[in-house]
Write a protein that holds these residues in place. Sequence first.
Motif, mmCIF file in Angstrom:
data_model
loop_
_atom_site.group_PDB
_atom_site.id
_atom_site.type_symbol
_atom_site.label_atom_id
_atom_site.label_comp_id
_atom_site.label_asym_id
_atom_site.label_seq_id
_atom_site.Cartn_x
_atom_site.Cartn_y
_atom_site.Cartn_z
ATOM 1 N N TYR A 108 8.927 9.577 0.789
ATOM 2 C CA TYR A 108 8.522 9.111 2.119
ATOM 3 C C TYR A 108 8.375 10.307 3.047
ATOM 4 N N ALA A 109 7.327 10.259 3.849
ATOM 5 C CA ALA A 109 7.072 11.370 4.766
ATOM 6 C C ALA A 109 8.157 11.395 5.843
ATOM 7 N N GLY A 115 7.092 8.369 7.782
ATOM 8 C CA GLY A 115 7.589 7.100 7.263
ATOM 9 C C GLY A 115 6.738 6.481 6.182
ATOM 10 N N GLU A 116 5.510 6.979 5.978
ATOM 11 C CA GLU A 116 4.641 6.373 4.962
ATOM 12 C C GLU A 116 5.073 6.769 3.553
ATOM 13 N N GLU A 128 0.818 -1.202 0.000
ATOM 14 C CA GLU A 128 0.000 0.000 0.000
ATOM 15 C C GLU A 128 0.857 1.259 0.000
ATOM 16 N N THR A 129 0.295 2.309 -0.561
ATOM 17 C CA THR A 129 0.952 3.614 -0.571
ATOM 18 C C THR A 129 -0.120 4.682 -0.676
ATOM 19 N N ASP A 156 15.434 9.831 0.085
ATOM 20 C CA ASP A 156 16.461 8.990 0.691
ATOM 21 C C ASP A 156 15.799 7.968 1.603
ATOM 22 N N THR A 157 15.749 6.707 1.156
ATOM 23 C CA THR A 157 15.029 5.678 1.908
ATOM 24 C C THR A 157 15.718 5.303 3.211
ATOM 25 N N THR A 158 17.013 5.594 3.327
ATOM 26 C CA THR A 158 17.694 5.251 4.578
ATOM 27 C C THR A 158 17.104 6.035 5.753
ATOM 28 N N LYS A 159 16.422 7.140 5.449
ATOM 29 C CA LYS A 159 15.770 7.921 6.513
ATOM 30 C C LYS A 159 14.603 7.156 7.129
ATOM 31 N N VAL A 160 14.054 6.196 6.360
ATOM 32 C CA VAL A 160 12.929 5.406 6.874
ATOM 33 C C VAL A 160 13.320 3.937 7.038
#
Length: 394
Positions: free
Chosen positions: A288-289, A303-304, A44-45, A66-70
């Motif tokens: 990503y939030a 994080g979503e 889901e998104t 930057d996905t490493t943040k989540v």
Amino acid sequence: MERVIDLGESGQDFVSDPHTVYARLRELGPVHRVRLPTVDQPHETWLVVGYEEARAALADPRLAKDTTKVGFRFLDEELIGKHLLLADPPQHTRLRGLITRAFTMRRVEELRPRIQQITDELLDEMLPRGSADLIDALAYPLPITVICELLGVPEMDRTQFRKLSTEAVAPTSIDAENDAFVALRDYLTELIEDKRSAGPGGDLLSDLIRTTTEDGDRLSARELRGMAFLLLIAGHETTVNLIGNAVLSLLTHPGQLAALRADMSLLDGAVEETLRYEGPVKNATYRYAAEPLEIAGVTIAEGEAVMIGLTAAQRDGARYADPDRFDIRRDTRGHLAFGHGVHYCLGAPLARMEGRIAIGSLLERAPGLALAGPPGAWLPGMLMRGVRSLPVRW
């Protein structure tokens, strides 16, 4: 509890005609919680489908790339390296600054005669046959040749590279996607090492290896590989679909094709309207939030994931009157085909140039151009919008 809309319920219809689904979503509101039809487990998104909301979201610094943040990494970062679509300022600013030192507007403009030459050679080969698959004969070989020459990629097995590239952006299975990224990583690692040992060359990749800022900053080995990956994949996949979608749109709208043939000064308009009406990228890559936020009154938790719908936004009637009409005279200013904000596509001028030269030359040299049968299947997945084949005759 927010209702989750399953985009996979429409099956193949959603792949071939997402516009109908997006129109229904826009009637319900500009932002929705959706379940994506992906090759792995459906996930889901949040999906943004309204134009104004999409434009604002593309430039919103609270939506991180930057996905490493989540807490995780995508395959391309895990296996290949960090690139512009996986970075936020100030890291993104640094990476973009390093590449724009080498990938200048002047460099793009200097490619014009070579792009015309490649186009002419492809048409010389294609036109005596009387019919062809336009994707195989022109839309694919032109941009892949241009980007390989620009980067200094030697003549490779183009068939194998096309398979790997398409699998990376429109995967058919998890295993095939992973295998494609591993093969691309290994190829690019070897290519960069070959260029390092060969010394200075006149190509973009050699320049990126040597590019250094005044304070001594330069791309690391993983960053170089990531940038080469992005330039090589994004530098041709989108343009293949731009050319294919433009020719398909023109051939299925004979009045617009006739208007263009009668006045080739409308060519720029035809390219821009294709970018709006049937752009090559369906959705921007995930954001990503980084903190809780609201989009059009909808609360997005930290994080979503948020997917910004380019195809959906560009058919928003609140922005473009009669949005489902293909009109090469339309004022398309503000379209989002190349994104918006700091992540605006670095290769937009090159893509536009290739599209204009390819379409203009084709129409000039094939006055009887017509469809020779139904186009092939539309590409799967949520990223690219284009057909696998386009049979034409003249």
